[in-house]
Design an enzyme around this catalytic site. Structure first.
Site, PDB file in Angstrom:
ATOM      1  N   GLN A 105      -8.446  -7.605  -3.183  1.00  0.00           N
ATOM      2  CA  GLN A 105      -8.701  -6.565  -2.281  1.00  0.00           C
ATOM      3  C   GLN A 105     -10.363  -5.962  -2.794  1.00  0.00           C
ATOM      4  O   GLN A 105     -11.079  -5.968  -1.810  1.00  0.00           O
ATOM      5  CB  GLN A 105      -7.851  -5.048  -2.418  1.00  0.00           C
ATOM      6  CG  GLN A 105      -6.665  -5.201  -1.642  1.00  0.00           C
ATOM      7  CD  GLN A 105      -7.086  -4.996  -0.283  1.00  0.00           C
ATOM      8  OE1 GLN A 105      -6.842  -6.103   0.502  1.00  0.00           O
ATOM      9  NE2 GLN A 105      -7.393  -3.736   0.160  1.00  0.00           N
ATOM     10  N   GLY A 127       2.662  -5.230   7.480  1.00  0.00           N
ATOM     11  CA  GLY A 127       1.848  -5.699   6.665  1.00  0.00           C
ATOM     12  C   GLY A 127       0.612  -6.324   7.646  1.00  0.00           C
ATOM     13  O   GLY A 127       0.353  -5.681   8.701  1.00  0.00           O
ATOM     14  N   SER A 128       0.141  -7.647   7.228  1.00  0.00           N
ATOM     15  CA  SER A 128      -1.269  -7.873   7.887  1.00  0.00           C
ATOM     16  C   SER A 128      -0.783  -8.478   9.176  1.00  0.00           C
ATOM     17  O   SER A 128       0.391  -8.895   9.623  1.00  0.00           O
ATOM     18  CB  SER A 128      -1.940  -9.190   7.219  1.00  0.00           C
ATOM     19  OG  SER A 128      -1.132 -10.185   7.103  1.00  0.00           O
ATOM     20  N   GLU A 143       5.160  -3.901  12.221  1.00  0.00           N
ATOM     21  CA  GLU A 143       3.644  -2.967  12.094  1.00  0.00           C
ATOM     22  C   GLU A 143       2.537  -3.518  11.384  1.00  0.00           C
ATOM     23  O   GLU A 143       2.952  -3.966  10.128  1.00  0.00           O
ATOM     24  CB  GLU A 143       4.449  -1.518  11.458  1.00  0.00           C
ATOM     25  CG  GLU A 143       5.356  -0.942  12.467  1.00  0.00           C
ATOM     26  CD  GLU A 143       4.496  -0.542  14.018  1.00  0.00           C
ATOM     27  OE1 GLU A 143       3.290  -0.319  13.887  1.00  0.00           O
ATOM     28  OE2 GLU A 143       5.320  -0.294  14.720  1.00  0.00           O
ATOM     29  N   GLY A 193       2.098 -10.965  10.419  1.00  0.00           N
ATOM     30  CA  GLY A 193       3.244 -10.302  11.266  1.00  0.00           C
ATOM     31  C   GLY A 193       3.318 -11.119  12.488  1.00  0.00           C
ATOM     32  O   GLY A 193       4.075 -11.440  13.071  1.00  0.00           O
ATOM     33  N   ASN A 241       0.792  -1.181   0.200  1.00  0.00           N
ATOM     34  CA  ASN A 241       0.198   0.113   0.199  1.00  0.00           C
ATOM     35  C   ASN A 241       0.833   1.169  -0.148  1.00  0.00           C
ATOM     36  O   ASN A 241       0.403   2.230  -0.244  1.00  0.00           O
ATOM     37  CB  ASN A 241      -1.059  -0.163   1.129  1.00  0.00           C
ATOM     38  CG  ASN A 241      -0.427   0.038   2.588  1.00  0.00           C
ATOM     39  OD1 ASN A 241       0.899  -0.413   2.741  1.00  0.00           O
ATOM     40  ND2 ASN A 241      -1.098   0.716   3.451  1.00  0.00           N
ATOM     41  N   LYS A 261      12.525  -7.531   0.464  1.00  0.00           N
ATOM     42  CA  LYS A 261      11.366  -8.403  -0.281  1.00  0.00           C
ATOM     43  C   LYS A 261      10.265  -7.531  -0.156  1.00  0.00           C
ATOM     44  O   LYS A 261       9.610  -7.229   0.785  1.00  0.00           O
ATOM     45  CB  LYS A 261      11.142  -9.878   0.677  1.00  0.00           C
ATOM     46  CG  LYS A 261      10.272 -10.489  -0.262  1.00  0.00           C
ATOM     47  CD  LYS A 261       9.270 -11.139   0.455  1.00  0.00           C
ATOM     48  CE  LYS A 261       7.761 -10.898  -0.023  1.00  0.00           C
ATOM     49  NZ  LYS A 261       7.235 -10.424  -1.159  1.00  0.00           N
ATOM     50  N   GLU A 284     -10.245  -5.339  10.001  1.00  0.00           N
ATOM     51  CA  GLU A 284      -9.794  -4.223   8.993  1.00  0.00           C
ATOM     52  C   GLU A 284     -10.396  -4.477   7.557  1.00  0.00           C
ATOM     53  O   GLU A 284     -10.367  -5.688   7.082  1.00  0.00           O
ATOM     54  CB  GLU A 284      -8.374  -4.352   8.997  1.00  0.00           C
ATOM     55  CG  GLU A 284      -7.530  -3.356   8.299  1.00  0.00           C
ATOM     56  CD  GLU A 284      -6.109  -3.380   8.402  1.00  0.00           C
ATOM     57  OE1 GLU A 284      -5.568  -4.538   8.038  1.00  0.00           O
ATOM     58  OE2 GLU A 284      -5.477  -2.428   8.311  1.00  0.00           O
TER      59      GLU A 284
END
Ligand code: NAP
Length: 492
Positions: A335, A232-233, A254, A237, A156, A179, A389
């Site tokens: 998405q 990331g998600s 994060e 994570g 994003n 990556k 989310e």
């Protein structure tokens, strides 16, 4: 744009552009026109990743011994090159990720500010001295790089998030294996070109594109990788954090958000509306700090909702490359499917679909992943659309009788990234600041963004490990070494 003649981009390992040992590539498409190919990228696997780790170990020998101010000189060169290529970078971001060009330009500026700030750290990176309890002894701290560090980023913010990890990591003397998200490797390739042109020694920054399950896992499992910076998600994570902890790696993760804005009855409504509409629908709601929930004090709730629907209905939806468009496509079919699924769930759960909710298929929009900006009212904390989310242009509106109830609703989720309150009452503002469970708190401003010299990150399921950016980034990307020197010269 032609669909046949596209460039095949390579990995960057040990200072060379190389093909994956898998011999495979994968295509990336423009989310606004899915028949347009952005390019082909390497489908790398564990072997490529281990080559990159080995190259980074070599690069580390030179880079860790390069004085930090000299590292900064390369960062300043990279900054100049980025400035020269700023518009090209912004267009690359919009074409591969989909966001409006104004947001992409802001992202490039953010990346540049981060690099400028990180370069400045090359002349600070402070330790401290303190009196020793022993005679004739000097005690102080100094910093060393962690070593080889893995950088794993989401799609994003394909330029700014890599920059906010890579720039401080490099200034601290680490060598990196980067990556990027599989959906947005083109911005990553360009970032590597910039550092190559700036003169970064071979092996210091390596790029490996390909599926997270393989490249990411290989980084986690390699004993030569001493730290990982992940964004990331929460799902990925959490797994990465626990797997890395078993191997005693230093990790910052994060992750997701479900950011809330509280609007109290004394708020400046225009100011609140501007912040909320931008926070919810800017970048198509695909920001970790996007506004996902609005909790409105009941005396102004109905008036607020009328105005919100009016403002949302005026947003123009279309290709982000056209500056006239406010809301761009979602970044992928996945998405889009997820956002439409949540819109269906919200309706089934009994929330009121007050505006939007349509899969946009009219005219040119059928070529991309467009969903209408959407507002749900009558939302309650027990609903999935209130808890999970969504990561798209969907705003959920709650009614609260007072600040206390509003804060309870704000704190009722597992996430804790960013939040905001609109009020002119300083006492209420402080009550909010002191009780809301988020890593970043705004008063009379949207949930978005952050400044590069301040820590960035979340609480609970939104973040774990040291904060990013500001001096917190130096703390993450360096080891503090404590030194004691006895200068007496003889036994006493
Ligand atoms: P994601 O699916 O978790 O992917 C993030 C990165 O992890 C990608 O590079 C992905 O590679 C990689 N990955 C996937 N599986 C892996 C594994 N097993 N081991 C190691 N790495 C693996 O997240 P996303 O969909 O790209 O990004 C959206 C999420 O990021 C949202 O939840 C958003 O809130 C969050 N986000 C948080 C912040 C923040 O600062 N808190 C900022 C921005 C975004 P592939 O692309 O190849 O799958």
């Amino acid at each position: 744009m032609a669909t046949t003649q596209v460039e095949t981009h390579r990995n960057y390992i040990g200072g060379k552009w190389v093909e994956s040992v898998t011999g495979r590539t994968y295509p990336v498409h423009n989310p606004a026109h899915t028949d347009q190919l952005v390019g082909e990228f390497q489908t790398s696997g564990a072997d490529d990743t281990l080559h990159a780790v080995a190259a980074a170990k070599d690069g580390l020998k030179i880079w860790a011994n390069t004085p930090a101010p000299a590292r900064a000189n390369i960062m300043y060169k990279a900054l100049d090159i980025m400035g020269r290529r700023a518009e090209e970078l912004a267009e690359t971001i919009t074409v591969e990720e989909g966001k409006p060009i104004s947001d992409a330009r802001a992202e490039v500026k953010r990346a540049m500010a981060i690099m400028e700030y990180a370069a400045g750290e090359g002349r600070r990176m402070f330790g401290y001295t303190t009196p020793s309890e022993l005679p004739d002894t000097v005690a102080y701290t100094t910093r060393r790089p962690l070593g080889v560090v893995g950088i794993i980023t989401p799609w994003n913010f394909p330029l700014a998030i890599p920059a906010w990890k890579i720039a401080p990591a490099l200034i601290c003397g680490n060598a990196l294996v980067f990556k990027p998200a599989s959906a947005t490797p083109h911005s990553a390739v360009k970032l590597l070109e910039i550092f190559e042109e700036a003169g970064l020694p071979a092996g210091v920054l390596n790029l490996v594109t390909g599926p997270g399950g393989q490249v990411g896992n290989a980084l986690v499992e390699s004993p030569d990788v001493k730290g990982i910076s992940f964004t990331g998600s929460t799902e990925i994570g959490t797994d990465l954090y626990s797997e890395s902890a078993k191997r005693l790696k230093k990790v910052q993760a994060e992750m997701g958000g479900k950011n809330a804005v509280i609007v109290l009855s004394d708020a400046d409504m225009d100011k609140a509306m501007n912040g909320i509409v931008q926070g919810a629908f800017g970048s198509t709601g695909q920001r970790c700090t996007a506004t996902s929930r609005v909790i409105v004090e009941e005396s102004v709730h109905d008036q607020f909702v009328t105005e919100l629907i009016d403002r949302t209905s005026k947003l123009t939806v279309g290709d982000g490359i056209d500056p006239a468009n406010d809301v761009a496509p979602l970044s992928s079919q996945n998405q889009k499917d997820k956002v439409l699924e949540f819109i269906g769930i919200g309706a089934e759960e009994g929330a009121n679909l007050a505006f939007g909710g349509r899969d946009l298929m009219d005219g040119d929009l059928k070529e991309g992943y467009y969903v209408e900006p959407t507002v749900f009212t009558g939302v309650t904390s027990d609903m999935r659309i209130a808890q999970e989310e969504i990561f798209g242009p969907v705003l959920t509106v709650f009614k609260a009788k007072d600040l206390k109830e509003a804060i309870d609703i704000a704190n009722s989720v597992e996430f804790g990234l960013s939040s905001s309150v609109y009020t002119k009452d300083i006492t209420k503002a402080y009550e909010y600041i002191n009780t809301v469970e988020t890593g970043m708190v705004h008063v009379n401003a949207s949930t978005l963004g952050g400044e590069v010299h301040l820590p960035f990150g979340g609480l609970n399921s939104s973040g774990v490990g040291q904060r990013e950016q500001g001096t917190a980034a130096v703390d993450f990307f360096s080891e503090v070494i404590t030194v004691y020197i006895d200068h007496a010269g003889e036994a006493n």
